[in-house]
Design an enzyme around this catalytic site. Structure first.
Site, PDB file in Angstrom:
ATOM      1  N   GLU A  48       0.860  -1.185   0.000  1.00 45.99           N
ATOM      2  CA  GLU A  48       0.000   0.000   0.000  1.00 45.99           C
ATOM      3  C   GLU A  48       0.895   1.233   0.000  1.00 45.99           C
ATOM      4  O   GLU A  48       1.721   1.406   0.913  1.00 45.99           O
ATOM      5  CB  GLU A  48      -0.853   0.076   1.271  1.00 45.99           C
ATOM      6  CG  GLU A  48      -2.001  -0.884   1.368  1.00 45.99           C
ATOM      7  CD  GLU A  48      -2.776  -0.646   2.666  1.00 45.99           C
ATOM      8  OE1 GLU A  48      -2.732   0.485   3.190  1.00 45.99           O
ATOM      9  OE2 GLU A  48      -3.403  -1.594   3.148  1.00 45.99           O
ATOM     10  N   ASP A  59      -5.214   9.244  10.109  1.00 43.80           N
ATOM     11  CA  ASP A  59      -3.826   8.864  10.341  1.00 43.80           C
ATOM     12  C   ASP A  59      -3.356   9.255  11.735  1.00 43.80           C
ATOM     13  O   ASP A  59      -3.592  10.373  12.198  1.00 43.80           O
ATOM     14  CB  ASP A  59      -2.911   9.530   9.309  1.00 43.80           C
ATOM     15  CG  ASP A  59      -3.220   9.078   7.893  1.00 43.80           C
ATOM     16  OD1 ASP A  59      -3.714   7.943   7.738  1.00 43.80           O
ATOM     17  OD2 ASP A  59      -2.966   9.849   6.960  1.00 43.80           O
TER      18      ASP A  59
END
Length: 262
Positions: A48, A59
């Site tokens: 990824e 995040d």
């Protein structure tokens, strides 16, 4: 290479796949390419690539810091295609991205450029299938995987509609909140995988929090893929220099790869 090929291989071997995440352009553009090669050399089955974004909502601190560093060095969206093209062909390469970046670039244009670079598909954490008409059309047109997320809070109806729109695999967000390596894996992850598996035959990848081979082995016992991000990023954030980070990454990936192969 599409992700289905990687899952066919790992299923034939009776194990989970190892999915490694790193923001493109971190720790530098060239070293992000080298880092992907290191992960593949040491046992990663799928990669990824994160697309650095200035306003992340999911995040954790490690990935935010890495994205900020890439952006400060001048990273631009189009460079994710450069990184993809440099590493494509050995394992499937997917991009994990906030949807605003794709929309701004142009959905069909992004899909076409990514496919031309050898990419396999997108993971879109902040896009739900109900609002993904343009992406579904573009991914069909360019033969790309589309990976949506399910979470512990997802209803049965939401899980069913999400997996129906997925192609390649389903991403099971095993903990609520932002990303980050954790000392223990999520207690609700096995139940989320069980609930999701009731609605699909697609592989189910489990992400958020894995930092060791022992944890990878634990998740690999019930998930089809073990997804590792923050721990990989920390190899560089915690290192004295980039070569030391490369060495830490090689050691971590080897440990994780041994975990999914137990």
């Amino acid at each position: 290479m599409r992700s289905a090929e990687a899952f066919a291989k790992t299923r034939a071997e009776g194990r989970a796949a190892l999915v490694g995440y790193l923001p493109a352009g971190f720790p530098t553009l060239a070293d992000s390419i080298k880092a992907v090669d290191i992960m593949i050399d040491h046992g990663a089955d799928i990669i990824e690539l994160g697309l650095p974004y200035s306003d992340p909502v999911m995040d954790g601190p490690a990935i935010q810091k890495a994205a900020d560093r890439a952006l400060a060095a001048g990273f631009r969206t189009r460079q994710v295609f450069e990184v993809t093209e440099a590493v494509a062909g050995r394992v499937p390469i997917l991009v994990m991205t906030y949807w605003n970046l794709v929309e701004r670039y142009g959905v069909d244009r992004f899909a076409g450029d990514f496919a031309a670079a050898g990419g396999a598909g997108l993971i879109t954490p902040d896009l739900i299938p109900d609002e993904a008409g343009d992406w579904i059309a573009a991914s069909d047109a360019h033969d790309l995987d589309r990976v949506f997320l399910v979470a512990p809070s997802s209803t049965e109806e939401r899980i069913a509609s999400t997996v129906a729109a997925c192609r390649g695999f389903v991403y099971a967000q095993s903990v609520m909140g932002v990303t980050g390596a954790r000392a223990a894996t999520s207690a609700v992850a096995p139940e989320l995988v069980r609930r999701t598996r009731a609605h699909t035959d697609l592989p189910i990848g489990v992400g958020l929090g894995v930092r060791s081979g022992d944890q990878a082995a634990e998740i690999g016992a019930y998930g089809d893929a073990v997804i590792v991000g923050s721990a990989i990023v920390n190899c560089y954030l915690d290192a004295e220099d980039i070569p030391s980070g490369h060495q830490k990454l090689a050691e971590l990936t080897a440990d994780l790869a041994a975990g999914v192969r137990r």
